[in-house]
Write a protein that holds these residues in place. Structure first.
Motif, PDB file in Angstrom:
ATOM      1  N   CYS A 161       2.167   2.470   5.798  1.00 58.06           N
ATOM      2  CA  CYS A 161       1.093   2.642   4.817  1.00 58.06           C
ATOM      3  C   CYS A 161      -0.239   2.930   5.492  1.00 58.06           C
ATOM      4  O   CYS A 161      -1.002   3.787   5.044  1.00 58.06           O
ATOM      5  CB  CYS A 161       0.989   1.402   3.935  1.00 58.06           C
ATOM      6  N   HIS A 166      -2.637   5.002   3.110  1.00 52.68           N
ATOM      7  CA  HIS A 166      -2.531   4.261   1.859  1.00 52.68           C
ATOM      8  C   HIS A 166      -3.104   2.857   2.058  1.00 52.68           C
ATOM      9  O   HIS A 166      -2.711   2.142   2.982  1.00 52.68           O
ATOM     10  CB  HIS A 166      -1.073   4.156   1.417  1.00 52.68           C
ATOM     11  N   TYR A 175       0.127  -8.098  -0.060  1.00 55.73           N
ATOM     12  CA  TYR A 175       1.277  -7.777  -0.907  1.00 55.73           C
ATOM     13  C   TYR A 175       2.533  -8.388  -0.278  1.00 55.73           C
ATOM     14  O   TYR A 175       2.611  -8.576   0.935  1.00 55.73           O
ATOM     15  CB  TYR A 175       1.447  -6.266  -1.066  1.00 55.73           C
ATOM     16  N   TRP A 178       5.870  -4.483   1.004  1.00 55.48           N
ATOM     17  CA  TRP A 178       5.142  -3.282   1.393  1.00 55.48           C
ATOM     18  C   TRP A 178       5.992  -2.024   1.252  1.00 55.48           C
ATOM     19  O   TRP A 178       5.445  -0.926   1.129  1.00 55.48           O
ATOM     20  CB  TRP A 178       4.646  -3.413   2.823  1.00 55.48           C
ATOM     21  N   LEU A 180       7.876  -1.387  -1.363  1.00 56.11           N
ATOM     22  CA  LEU A 180       7.638  -0.988  -2.750  1.00 56.11           C
ATOM     23  C   LEU A 180       6.238  -0.409  -2.921  1.00 56.11           C
ATOM     24  O   LEU A 180       6.051   0.585  -3.639  1.00 56.11           O
ATOM     25  CB  LEU A 180       7.835  -2.194  -3.669  1.00 56.11           C
ATOM     26  N   ILE A 181       5.252  -0.996  -2.262  1.00 55.40           N
ATOM     27  CA  ILE A 181       3.889  -0.466  -2.328  1.00 55.40           C
ATOM     28  C   ILE A 181       3.843   0.945  -1.746  1.00 55.40           C
ATOM     29  O   ILE A 181       3.177   1.845  -2.287  1.00 55.40           O
ATOM     30  CB  ILE A 181       2.926  -1.398  -1.584  1.00 55.40           C
ATOM     31  N   GLN A 183       6.277   3.123  -1.665  1.00 52.74           N
ATOM     32  CA  GLN A 183       6.930   4.025  -2.620  1.00 52.74           C
ATOM     33  C   GLN A 183       5.992   4.349  -3.781  1.00 52.74           C
ATOM     34  O   GLN A 183       5.929   5.503  -4.237  1.00 52.74           O
ATOM     35  CB  GLN A 183       8.226   3.397  -3.121  1.00 52.74           C
ATOM     36  N   GLU A 184       5.259   3.360  -4.267  1.00 52.53           N
ATOM     37  CA  GLU A 184       4.316   3.614  -5.360  1.00 52.53           C
ATOM     38  C   GLU A 184       3.186   4.540  -4.918  1.00 52.53           C
ATOM     39  O   GLU A 184       2.764   5.420  -5.679  1.00 52.53           O
ATOM     40  CB  GLU A 184       3.758   2.288  -5.864  1.00 52.53           C
ATOM     41  N   CYS A 185       2.700   4.343  -3.712  1.00 51.00           N
ATOM     42  CA  CYS A 185       1.641   5.222  -3.203  1.00 51.00           C
ATOM     43  C   CYS A 185       2.145   6.649  -3.027  1.00 51.00           C
ATOM     44  O   CYS A 185       1.417   7.610  -3.331  1.00 51.00           O
ATOM     45  CB  CYS A 185       1.100   4.684  -1.877  1.00 51.00           C
ATOM     46  N   ARG A 186       3.379   6.798  -2.570  1.00 51.69           N
ATOM     47  CA  ARG A 186       3.949   8.136  -2.428  1.00 51.69           C
ATOM     48  C   ARG A 186       4.124   8.808  -3.785  1.00 51.69           C
ATOM     49  O   ARG A 186       3.858  10.005  -3.942  1.00 51.69           O
ATOM     50  CB  ARG A 186       5.295   8.043  -1.714  1.00 51.69           C
ATOM     51  N   ALA A 187       4.559   8.035  -4.783  1.00 54.45           N
ATOM     52  CA  ALA A 187       4.716   8.600  -6.126  1.00 54.45           C
ATOM     53  C   ALA A 187       3.360   9.006  -6.711  1.00 54.45           C
ATOM     54  O   ALA A 187       3.239  10.063  -7.354  1.00 54.45           O
ATOM     55  CB  ALA A 187       5.410   7.588  -7.035  1.00 54.45           C
ATOM     56  N   LYS A 188       2.338   8.193  -6.466  1.00 54.87           N
ATOM     57  CA  LYS A 188       1.002   8.545  -6.955  1.00 54.87           C
ATOM     58  C   LYS A 188       0.476   9.782  -6.240  1.00 54.87           C
ATOM     59  O   LYS A 188      -0.154  10.648  -6.869  1.00 54.87           O
ATOM     60  CB  LYS A 188       0.062   7.367  -6.742  1.00 54.87           C
TER      61      LYS A 188
END
Length: 599
Positions: A161, A166, A175, A178, A180-181, A183-188
């Protein structure tokens, strides 16, 4: 398996074979025909043979437990085992040869066992896995349960990250997962890139001053500052969607309203806002303390150039033939850090980032380029008679500027890249007929640089090969502003057109148009800010009730937010985002002034 392991294996095998032959001689004749090395057919003695086999296998396993570099390959083991068997031994071994072959096959299978599953510490395995990217970590997690635990460690994903930008200001304890975080940052990030390509988001027009014309605009990390012909300075924070901009007071003692001088230049960073006026005054505001200036400086003549460091509190101004650097001392009082005298009027001025305690600036004056270091005199970085500089940008260790070629020997207009440490020319880029009007070195990816030219083309320069990687015919008139990142280019032209390009595909994604030239472009992954500044700084129509006529000549600032899931042309108009108690309602057409609730 190493060579000494093969010798030990051969010695153990010969000893066990000699013991088995001695046992056969002492047994009955019918038992002598049975095969050796079969524990189940020799009661009482089979345990000794099995223990010998286990001891032999254990020794081999200990040799196999070493790293792969210390073990012999499969072909080496087979060749060594075949050489170790003399003709008499082969005849005496009998069925023992099959057992040796089976052991060799078992050892070959043990090559696929990960060495750190046996004896490598967990911390050392983490240090090995930290060199893998996200795809390699995902593949390693599918190998075994041990690899999955290591590949999903929080330290590894927190490191990824940070490497990809990120949540750079967060710590590992913020968190619990990390991965999952990440993956969420990549999706965003994927969503933002898709919105950029499809022009999907919200667009806002920043509120203007009714009786003034826009003079200059600058922005930093979503915070926008603008100066007007009325002498007013306003600041917007586009990150909060609260576009009600406060006025920054100038401390002028005006006898008559509207007599303040024009704002010549404005600059802003994370903590300071600076404005230069036509009469030579300079105001500095601290955005964290209030609306009133914390320092005011006066020049004897008009300020011709203004620069503000993006990292610290350093301001540089150029007036007449003097360049002054201002910064606060240890007690917080502003003072002159350095003062230089140049031979010609300064056209462009930039502060070099990352210089620390002693500020460094680069200034251009006609055909001269100066390197200005605090506690040192002005040094000439470049000078060719009759070849004026047309644009300037600097990074932490380089300076890039456009040079116009004139005279009997015409070499074409170029961009020169200088090393600020060695003070010598590194590259000569381009050979264009038109003048280079803008160059962006600081915001470009490593080893790349983007420039705009009066010949209506945007060029990407490769600093490693000194060649033009891409040339795009982007505008109808000259290019006035340009910026790029790792996949797109945003350029503005003198005709008022803002174009967004995917330069990897050499394809225009979308464009917007306004009446006035584009003088400022700034973007990141979330937002885009553009400013259209008029050529003329005079209000043509004093009748402010005529909204359409005045709007045509005042200039425009627009903010695009791509983190919002809606089309840009379907965004809420500015009047519908204002409150019902807004006093200057005469600025809008009556046909739009019915419901104006907050949305």
């Amino acid at each position: 398996m190493a060579d000494h392991s093969l010798d030990e294996f051969r010695r153990h095998w010969q000893e066990e074979l000699a013991q088995a032959q001695a046992l056969r001689k002492r047994r009955r004749p019918e038992a002598a025909e049975r095969r050796p090395w079969r524990p189940e057919v020799v009661p009482g003695r089979g345990e000794q043979q099995a223990s010998g086999y286990l001891a032999l296998a254990q020794g081999l396993l200990e040799g196999a437990g070493r790293p792969p570099a210390a073990r012999a390959t499969r072909a080496e083991r087979q060749e060594a085992a075949s050489r170790s068997r003399s003709p008499p031994a082969r005849e005496a071994a009998g069925g023992g040869e099959q057992l040796v072959d089976q052991l060799i096959r078992d050892l070959n299978e043990m090559d696929d066992v990960p060495f750190f599953d046996i004896q490598l510490p967990y911390e050392l395995a983490i240090n090995i896995f930290q060199y893998l990217d996200r795809k390699e970590l995902g593949r390693c997690a599918q190998v075994s349960k041990t690899w999955k635990v290591i590949a999903e460690d929080e330290v590894l994903w927190y490191r990824l990250c940070q490497q990809e930008g990120h949540l750079p200001e967060s710590s590992i304890s913020d968190y619990s997962c990390w991965k999952l975080i990440f993956q969420e940052c990549r999706a965003k990030e994927h969503m933002l890139r898709t919105n950029w390509k499809n022009r999907k988001g919200a667009v806002s027009e920043l509120e203007h001053i009714p009786d003034a014309v826009l003079c200059d605009v600058h922005s930093h990390d979503g915070v926008v500052i603008a100066g007007y012909t009325s002498g007013d300075v306003r600041v917007w924070d586009t990150r909060t969607w609260d576009y009600t901009a406060p006025f920054l007071e100038s401390d002028y003692e005006e006898d008559e309203p509207g007599m303040q001088p024009y704002v010549s230049f404005v600059r802003i960073n994370s903590s300071l806002a600076v404005a230069a006026y036509e009469d030579g005054f300079l105001n500095i505001w601290d955005l964290r303390t209030g609306r009133y200036p914390i320092h005011r400086f006066e020049h004897d003549a008009r300020i011709q150039a203004l620069a503000l460091s993006q990292e610290d509190a350093t301001v540089a101004t150029a007036s007449a033939f003097d360049v002054v650097m201002l910064r606060p001392n240890e007690e917080g009082y502003w003072q002159i850090a350095a003062e230089f005298e140049v031979q010609k009027l300064v056209d462009y001025l930039e502060i070099v980032p990352g210089t620390g305690r002693y500020p460094v600036a680069v200034a251009t004056a006609g055909d001269l380029v100066y390197l200005l270091k605090a506690e040192d005199s002005a040094r000439t970085l470049h000078y060719v008679y009759g070849q004026p500089v047309t644009c300037l940008d600097v990074s932490s260790n380089q300076a890039a500027f456009g040079v116009k070629s004139l005279g009997w020997v015409y070499e074409g207009n170029k961009i020169l890249v200088y090393s600020l440490e060695a003070e010598r020319c590194l590259s000569k880029l381009g050979n264009a007929l038109g003048d280079f009007t803008c160059v962006n070195l600081r915001d470009s990816p490593p080893n790349l640089m983007v420039s705009g030219n009066m010949d209506r083309r945007v060029r990407i320069h490769d600093l490693r090969t000194d060649t033009i990687a891409l040339s795009i015919s982007a505008h109808q008139l000259g290019v006035s502003s340009v910026q790029m990142d790792d996949w797109k280019i945003v350029s503005g032209g003198e005709e008022g057109l803002v174009s967004v390009w995917d330069y990897r595909m050499n394809q225009k994604l979308w464009e917007v148009h306004s009446r006035h030239p584009v003088r400022h472009i700034s973007f990141n992954c979330h937002r885009l800010i553009t400013a259209h500044v008029p050529y003329e700084r005079v209000v043509r129509n004093a009748d402010l009730d005529n909204f359409v006529t005045h709007r045509r000549h005042r200039g425009l600032i627009q903010a695009y937010e791509f983190a919002v899931e809606r089309l840009a042309f379907q965004s809420t108009v500015p009047i519908c985002r204002s409150s019902c108690d807004t006093i200057p309602g005469y600025n809008y057409d009556l046909a739009l002034a019915f419901p104006c609730d907050d949305i």
